[in-house]
Design a protein around this motif. Structure first.
Motif, PDB file in Angstrom:
ATOM      1  N   ARG A 148     -15.311  11.582  -6.268  1.00 37.69           N
ATOM      2  CA  ARG A 148     -14.920  12.254  -5.018  1.00 37.69           C
ATOM      3  C   ARG A 148     -13.931  13.382  -5.264  1.00 37.69           C
ATOM      4  O   ARG A 148     -14.009  14.449  -4.649  1.00 37.69           O
ATOM      5  N   ARG A 149     -12.968  13.141  -6.155  1.00 40.59           N
ATOM      6  CA  ARG A 149     -11.897  14.113  -6.366  1.00 40.59           C
ATOM      7  C   ARG A 149     -12.233  15.131  -7.443  1.00 40.59           C
ATOM      8  O   ARG A 149     -11.534  16.120  -7.584  1.00 40.59           O
TER       9      ARG A 149
ATOM     10  N   PHE B  54      -9.306  -3.308   3.933  1.00 46.75           N
ATOM     11  CA  PHE B  54      -8.820  -1.928   3.945  1.00 46.75           C
ATOM     12  C   PHE B  54      -7.645  -1.797   4.901  1.00 46.75           C
ATOM     13  O   PHE B  54      -6.763  -0.976   4.700  1.00 46.75           O
TER      14      PHE B  54
ATOM     15  N   TYR C 226      -7.635  -0.035  -7.178  1.00 45.42           N
ATOM     16  CA  TYR C 226      -6.381   0.661  -6.910  1.00 45.42           C
ATOM     17  C   TYR C 226      -6.519   2.125  -7.349  1.00 45.42           C
ATOM     18  O   TYR C 226      -7.165   2.398  -8.357  1.00 45.42           O
ATOM     19  N   TYR C 227      -5.972   3.044  -6.602  1.00 43.20           N
ATOM     20  CA  TYR C 227      -5.940   4.455  -7.049  1.00 43.20           C
ATOM     21  C   TYR C 227      -4.706   5.132  -6.493  1.00 43.20           C
ATOM     22  O   TYR C 227      -4.124   4.691  -5.506  1.00 43.20           O
ATOM     23  N   LYS C 228      -4.298   6.187  -7.146  1.00 39.36           N
ATOM     24  CA  LYS C 228      -3.372   7.121  -6.496  1.00 39.36           C
ATOM     25  C   LYS C 228      -3.754   8.525  -6.905  1.00 39.36           C
ATOM     26  O   LYS C 228      -4.429   8.734  -7.903  1.00 39.36           O
ATOM     27  N   ASP C 229      -3.344   9.478  -6.130  1.00 40.54           N
ATOM     28  CA  ASP C 229      -3.825  10.846  -6.311  1.00 40.54           C
ATOM     29  C   ASP C 229      -2.651  11.799  -6.098  1.00 40.54           C
ATOM     30  O   ASP C 229      -1.728  11.498  -5.372  1.00 40.54           O
TER      31      ASP C 229
ATOM     32  N   PHE D 276     -11.660   4.970   1.183  1.00 37.47           N
ATOM     33  CA  PHE D 276     -10.501   5.166   0.308  1.00 37.47           C
ATOM     34  C   PHE D 276      -9.300   5.181   1.243  1.00 37.47           C
ATOM     35  O   PHE D 276      -9.148   6.121   2.028  1.00 37.47           O
ATOM     36  N   HIS D 277      -8.476   4.150   1.212  1.00 36.48           N
ATOM     37  CA  HIS D 277      -7.419   4.053   2.226  1.00 36.48           C
ATOM     38  C   HIS D 277      -6.145   3.477   1.637  1.00 36.48           C
ATOM     39  O   HIS D 277      -6.174   2.382   1.065  1.00 36.48           O
ATOM     40  N   ARG D 278      -5.081   4.233   1.744  1.00 34.45           N
ATOM     41  CA  ARG D 278      -3.751   3.765   1.368  1.00 34.45           C
ATOM     42  C   ARG D 278      -3.716   3.148  -0.033  1.00 34.45           C
ATOM     43  O   ARG D 278      -3.089   2.112  -0.262  1.00 34.45           O
ATOM     44  N   GLY D 279      -4.441   3.771  -0.967  1.00 39.30           N
ATOM     45  CA  GLY D 279      -4.320   3.358  -2.356  1.00 39.30           C
ATOM     46  C   GLY D 279      -5.344   2.358  -2.859  1.00 39.30           C
ATOM     47  O   GLY D 279      -5.229   1.902  -4.005  1.00 39.30           O
ATOM     48  N   TYR D 280      -6.330   2.011  -2.012  1.00 40.61           N
ATOM     49  CA  TYR D 280      -7.389   1.101  -2.459  1.00 40.61           C
ATOM     50  C   TYR D 280      -8.744   1.594  -1.964  1.00 40.61           C
ATOM     51  O   TYR D 280      -8.850   2.030  -0.823  1.00 40.61           O
TER      52      TYR D 280
ATOM     53  N   ARG E  20       0.842  -1.193   0.000  1.00 42.59           N
ATOM     54  CA  ARG E  20       0.000   0.000   0.000  1.00 42.59           C
ATOM     55  C   ARG E  20       0.881   1.249   0.000  1.00 42.59           C
ATOM     56  O   ARG E  20       2.060   1.176   0.332  1.00 42.59           O
ATOM     57  N   ARG E  21       0.282   2.349  -0.370  1.00 39.31           N
ATOM     58  CA  ARG E  21       1.052   3.593  -0.425  1.00 39.31           C
ATOM     59  C   ARG E  21       0.236   4.719   0.198  1.00 39.31           C
ATOM     60  O   ARG E  21      -0.988   4.646   0.252  1.00 39.31           O
ATOM     61  N   ASP E  22       0.925   5.762   0.604  1.00 40.46           N
ATOM     62  CA  ASP E  22       0.216   6.939   1.101  1.00 40.46           C
ATOM     63  C   ASP E  22      -0.308   7.735  -0.074  1.00 40.46           C
ATOM     64  O   ASP E  22       0.426   7.995  -1.033  1.00 40.46           O
ATOM     65  N   THR E  23      -1.573   8.105  -0.014  1.00 40.39           N
ATOM     66  CA  THR E  23      -2.185   8.945  -1.045  1.00 40.39           C
ATOM     67  C   THR E  23      -3.391   9.602  -0.396  1.00 40.39           C
ATOM     68  O   THR E  23      -3.551   9.559   0.829  1.00 40.39           O
ATOM     69  N   TRP E  24      -4.251  10.217  -1.188  1.00 40.37           N
ATOM     70  CA  TRP E  24      -5.471  10.805  -0.643  1.00 40.37           C
ATOM     71  C   TRP E  24      -6.293   9.712   0.046  1.00 40.37           C
ATOM     72  O   TRP E  24      -6.408   8.607  -0.471  1.00 40.37           O
ATOM     73  N   ASP E  25      -6.821  10.025   1.210  1.00 39.87           N
ATOM     74  CA  ASP E  25      -7.541   9.052   2.038  1.00 39.87           C
ATOM     75  C   ASP E  25      -8.887   9.640   2.451  1.00 39.87           C
ATOM     76  O   ASP E  25      -8.979  10.848   2.689  1.00 39.87           O
ATOM     77  N   ASP E  26      -9.903   8.809   2.547  1.00 41.32           N
ATOM     78  CA  ASP E  26     -11.174   9.312   3.072  1.00 41.32           C
ATOM     79  C   ASP E  26     -12.017   8.172   3.624  1.00 41.32           C
ATOM     80  O   ASP E  26     -12.150   7.119   3.002  1.00 41.32           O
TER      81      ASP E  26
END
Lengths: 266, 266
Positions: B196-197, A213, B263-266, B236-240, A111-117
């Motif tokens: 969302r974004r 999650f 999977y997502y990144k922002d 939406f947490h840590r890329g998923y 996993r990576r740090d990115t926008w979170d909600d």
């Protein structure tokens, strides 16, 4: 002497050749017929975790309950079907005497740090301390390994107008949460058709999907606190119903969701 | 001369040896990169439907998008992992040049009459005739094969406070619903993170599970009427992030649910 927790006994595996593991059903985690599906799912997560080529932590797993698992030993075969930079796909089979009892696919990953909600919010229920401890009848062995405090959907022999169930749950004896235990909790609910019909009817999960999650740090932070488990069914039609579940941490974070399709007759 | 519907072209398969099928990506169903995931899922349903040993109709399918599918031909291998009296379990792989691009498990089966209940109700939305027809930008080819009328979550470049999307959808040109088309509609939604974004970010489905309630008769009764497609994300947490969707018939019956991890990144 340190005792092993019964859950760790139940999901214990021995590597017998590369990618192939030997497990054994565990009487404390038996269901009415065969092992508790949650523990079978957890054992499959544990199999991938045990594999030396495994990358990252569980993102999702789908377990298909194809046939019964008899008391005794079973084999789990694991195969990485594709390994990418950030995730890895697995196919698994549980077999006994050469016959496939369970199939599964799993995705593990980093996993990576990115926008979170946190869009969803947990159901509004009383704190565990405000709810009575109860459980399932004694003949459901596996349930005795969980402390359960129901806010809705306690098992009673009365027809209910809806299938919603909400309970606080944790292992008993106490045990710190890990991915295997979280997986098992994804199947903690008795069949929603029992609640609707107010009676036991033949029912069994056909397929169970869990989406994770929680990161390893999120799981570790939960430790042995209560997990809020919440589920409902949408439709009972021609012998199959669904169940969608949410598992919330004690600090109101969504740890995992689970989705199953269940066979029933009435 | 009778024209083949573009969807039937997209999911067409040729049997090349027992249990192995040859397919081909179809430009009208391309996504931004590679084929639309819904059509890949539909093609896998079609592969099992094409198998001479198949028992019954789809109950569930889980598709794992392990790697890209390049334009051109692909192979689908199918294997019945277990056949029971009332259901049958399948394992499938999509590969190109010997590399696995997609894995899937499916359960097919027969249904029976028993106690039935529609517990959930569809979202309260205006009728299709009261909603404007809109869609996705032209560079998303596959979306041009669907007539879409949004009640919530039309694709706009504005941040939204929640991820809920509801639309009436049907094939264009018109085509009677079948299990393959219903499967494809289970992935009809653009990634919830865009909503969302309020912008496009890298995002791709990792795994998609569809549970089918509809029998073959239910699907036939829907014909080419609008399907009400409704989805939302929980976290939406840590890329998923997740997406749970419901597909409702024009007469307010739940045809299927779908659950994906993206999977997502922002």
């Amino acid at each position: 002497m340190e005792m092993t927790h019964p859950f760790d006994d139940a999901v214990a595996l021995t590597s017998i050749e590369p990618g192939v593991y030997l497990g054994r059903t565990s009487a404390p985690y038996n269901n009415m017929v065969g092992p508790f599906g949650g523990v079978t799912a957890a054992t499959l997560v544990r199999a991938v975790e045990s594999h030396p080529d495994r990358h990252g932590d569980p993102l999702s797993i789908t377990i298909n309950f194809a046939g019964p698992i008899a008391e005794g030993e079973f084999q789990i075969s694991t195969r990485a079907t594709r390994t990418n930079r950030s995730n890895q796909h697995w196919y698994l089979e549980v077999s006994q005497n050469g016959e496939i009892a369970t199939t599964a696919t799993a995705v593990f990953g980093h996993r990576r740090d990115t926008w979170d909600d946190d869009e969803a919010t947990p159901p509004d229920v009383p704190a565990p301390s405000e709810l009575e401890q109860s459980g399932f009848p004694d003949f459901i062995a596996w349930a005795r390994n969980y402390e359960m405090r129901f806010a809705a959907g306690a098992l009673v022999e009365e027809e209910a107008a809806d299938s919603t169930i909400s309970l606080w749950v944790r292992d008993t004896p106490s045990r710190a949460l890990d991915f295997a235990a979280l997986t098992s909790m994804g199947d903690i609910f008795y069949p929603r058709v029992f609640q609707r019909r107010g009676k036991y009817v033949p029912a069994g999960t056909i397929t169970l999907t869990i989406h994770f999650f929680a990161t390893a740090e999120d799981v570790a932070a939960q430790a042995d606190s209560y997990v809020l488990a919440h589920a409902h069914a949408r439709r009972f039609h021609r012998g199959y119903f669904d169940q969608t579940a949410e598992l919330w941490s004690s600090d109101e974070k969504l740890l995992a969701t689970s989705h199953q399709l269940v066979y029933y007759k009435d």
